[in-house]
Design an enzyme around this catalytic site. Structure first.
Site, PDB file in Angstrom:
ATOM      1  N   GLU A 137      30.510  75.109  -0.994  1.00 26.45           N
ATOM      2  CA  GLU A 137      31.560  76.124  -1.034  1.00 26.45           C
ATOM      3  C   GLU A 137      31.608  76.646  -2.473  1.00 26.45           C
ATOM      4  OE1 GLU A 137      36.211  76.341   0.464  1.00 26.45           O
ATOM      5  OE2 GLU A 137      35.559  74.586  -0.666  1.00 26.45           O
ATOM      6  N   GLU A 189      43.309  83.336  -2.577  1.00 24.68           N
ATOM      7  CA  GLU A 189      43.665  82.006  -2.055  1.00 24.68           C
ATOM      8  C   GLU A 189      44.776  81.404  -2.902  1.00 24.68           C
ATOM      9  OE1 GLU A 189      41.792  77.541  -1.106  1.00 24.68           O
ATOM     10  OE2 GLU A 189      40.479  79.117  -1.910  1.00 24.68           O
ATOM     11  N   GLU A 193      14.118  71.324  28.005  1.00 28.03           N
ATOM     12  CA  GLU A 193      14.472  72.504  28.785  1.00 28.03           C
ATOM     13  C   GLU A 193      15.941  72.797  28.497  1.00 28.03           C
ATOM     14  OE1 GLU A 193      13.950  74.021  33.402  1.00 28.03           O
ATOM     15  OE2 GLU A 193      14.603  71.954  33.049  1.00 28.03           O
ATOM     16  N   GLU A 242      18.408  81.960  37.754  1.00 29.29           N
ATOM     17  CA  GLU A 242      17.793  80.882  38.528  1.00 29.29           C
ATOM     18  C   GLU A 242      18.638  80.628  39.769  1.00 29.29           C
ATOM     19  OE1 GLU A 242      16.222  76.239  38.266  1.00 29.29           O
ATOM     20  OE2 GLU A 242      17.004  77.221  36.457  1.00 29.29           O
TER      21      GLU A 242
END
Length: 608
Positions: A142, A237, A409, A501
């Site tokens: 950061e 901030e 897969e 599918e």
């Protein structure tokens, strides 16, 4: 010796150009105001307005608000937050280091602030994250460049474990620190340990230009390792570990972050953003549904274009091939039944099945099994489809593919005839939010079943969307990153395709909008015609040179298309009677300024 003549008028023009450019650079410090479209946010959220990525985050989730504008400016208000962040700028997608952007990252800002109560710490300037940082905890950094604060004093030595030294950038002296922190981070649920890098300006300022890349060059000289940039944004901030900040106001009537190529600034639209992986800085793993670029597959019209090719496939065998001259690849595979697939040169396709035991049709990218998704990505899909009929005992509609080493897969399931359940999906591994909804993640094992490498035992990975949809954007890379975070190892990519599918039944499937992008086939990002950086480009010497080039008379036939940074976008055909702007709009969808080339001539074309 060869001599060159310079006319008086050209000298005057060059001087005027330089003076105008300088005046423009200084103008925002005295004449800045919000402009363009705006959006007001009152809870933790990331998003895009125009080509500007933005985020509001606070630890309570309700401690303030922010208004973001399409010109990059923002207005940030704190009502009661333990830690409040408001930021806007470049969302970079963790694809490139700062050295790979093609120029320096530059930020411009103008700040108008009012006092806040109970401020423990406050950072105003530049903020971002880097991923893939070697030698760091969790490979995350950061980073901050701090030019101002809501607190009484600029941050001191308490900000870091390690003081690295001082640097001089943009006319000011900065002290550089490195800190080790355990807390919320991007793309993680819960707390993780990471490094923080800080450049803290000795004397605060409320307006100016910040060369972010120069800070990073100096950090590297001090031994701080850089990584792939996730973002670079103007930040406000403030927080307090022992209570809440109340009443703070940080108004940025001018804020802009861009990549400067040589003498020409490039707006945030020239860098491909990460779409939905732009997760907020919080302890939640939830992201957002923003789409990189300006594609809206649900609204944009594509349809079936180009040559139509129909195949009935072959029982128990894959029939595959390239889709015309596009970068796409198709495949049809089934066990039994009367089935077919029709595909078109632009990647759209139709499929139908009747009486099958298992039917798969898909179009997308076919890879060479040599690269990981991280090396190929980011990989994204944009789609619109419709379906009719039934699909038997199981069915999946979405993204499909395989990896090798290991053999896997995988499915990203966005739609279905009947939603797949645990009996098909195996073990539930977790969930995360991306592209506007939550996906449940599952892992199953297939024992001695057909695969791309013959009959094998292999795992299946599933991300299943909680609510079905028929159009939108899928951030494929985000899913794969999340799978690996959950211990589901990915291998070298074999393919990534849009799939239907069906495990039986009789039905049809029609994809009427289709586009996929990856590192080799990025989404075109022309410079917006209305951006303020366009005004700068207009005043740059390189653009003057382009204007001075002979203007061509466009003729029917093929011509090459480039963005305003000279990146090749593709070749398109101009038919007699059509306008170039119409052809560009149809092919690239985005409004903006393009360069078109035919023979030895180039010309700018505005697309609205």
């Amino acid at each position: 010796m060869k001599t060159f003549s310079v006319t008086k008028s050209s000298v005057v023009f060059a001087m005027a150009l330089g003076m105008a450019s300088t005046a423009f650079a200084q103008d925002f410090c005295s004449n800045a105001q919000h402009s363009g479209q705006k959006v007001t946010i009152t809870s933790n959220q990331t998003g895009k307005i125009g080509d500007i990525g933005y985020e509001l985050w606070d630890e309570n989730g309700h401690g303030g608000s922010a208004t973001f504008y399409s010109d990059g400016s923002m207005d940030c208000n704190i009502t009661g937050a333990k830690d409040y962040l408001c930021r806007a700028g470049l969302s970079l997608g963790s694809n490139k280091t700062y050295k790979e952007l093609g120029g320096d990252m530059i930020a411009e800002f103008k700040l108008v602030k009012s006092g806040a109560q109970n401020v423990g710490y406050s950072y105003i300037g530049i903020y971002g994250w880097m991923e893939g940082v070697s030698g760091t905890p969790s490979q995350l950094v950061e980073y901050y460049v701090i030019d101002n604060t809501l607190a009484n004093d600029m941050p001191g030595s308490w900000i870091g474990n390690e003081r690295k030294g001082t640097i001089t950038v943009d006319g000011g002296t900065y002290t550089v620190y490195r800190n080790t922190r355990t807390g919320p981070a991007i793309k993680n649920s819960g707390n993780v340990t990471f490094y923080q890098y800080f450049s803290v300006r000795t004397s605060p300022r409320d307006c100016g230009t910040i060369n972010i890349s120069e800070h990073m060059r100096q950090w590297e000289k001090m031994g701080l390792t850089m990584g792939k940039l996730y973002e670079a944004k103007v930040l406000g901030e403030a927080g307090n570990v022992n209570g809440e900040v109340r009443g703070g106001h940080m108004d940025f009537p001018h804020a802009k972050v861009y990549v400067k190529n040589g003498s020409d600034p490039v707006s945030s639209s020239s860098v491909k953003s990460s779409s939905s992986t732009d997760a907020p800085k919080s302890s939640s793993s939830k992201g957002n549904g923003n789409v990189s670029g300006k594609i809206d597959a649900c609204k944009d019209v594509m349809g079936h274009e180009g040559k139509e090719t129909r195949t009935q496939g072959q029982n128990n065998s894959s029939v595959t091939g390239n889709v015309g001259s596009s970068p796409y690849h198709y495949e049809i595979w089934y066990q039994g039944g009367n089935n077919s697939m029709t595909f078109y040169d632009n990647g759209t396709y139709k499929a139908s099945w009747n009486g099958t035991n298992d039917f798969l049709a898909r179009v997308g990218f076919k890879y060479d099994e040599k690269h990981t998704y991280e090396e190929l990505g980011p990989i994204d899909a944009y789609y619109k489809w419709s379906k009719q009929g039934s699909a038997g005992g199981y069915n999946y509609i979405g993204i499909y593919g395989w990896t090798v080493d290991p053999l896997v897969e995988y499915y990203i399931v966005d739609d279905w005839f009947n939603k797949p359940g645990a009996n098909l999906l195996g073990q539930r591994k977790g969930e995360f939010t991306v592209d506007g909804d939550t996906y449940e993640i599952w892992q199953n094992t297939r024992v001695q079943q057909p695969s791309i490498k013959g009959t094998q035992t292999f795992p299946q990975y599933f991300s299943v969307r909680k609510s079905a949809r028929s159009c939108g954007h899928i951030d494929i890379t985000a899913h794969m990153k999340k799978w690996e975070e959950l211990g589901m190892k990915m291998g070298k990519m074999y393919e990534a395709k849009v799939l239907v599918e069906a495990g039986g039944g009789s039905g049809s499937f029609d994809v009427t909008y289709f586009k996929m992008t990856d590192k080799a086939h990025p989404l075109a990002q022309p410079e917006p015609e209305s951006s303020s950086s366009e005004a700068k480009v207009e005043s740059s010497s390189s653009t003057v040179a382009l204007h001075a080039a002979p203007k061509m008379e466009l003729k029917s036939g093929n011509f090459q298309v480039f963005d305003m940074q000279g990146r090749f976008l593709g070749t398109v055909k101009l038919d007699a009677g059509a306008s170039v702007a119409q052809v560009l709009k149809a092919n690239f969808k985005n409004a903006g300024i393009y360069m078109v080339k035919q023979g030895n001539f180039m010309q700018r074309v505005a697309v609205k």
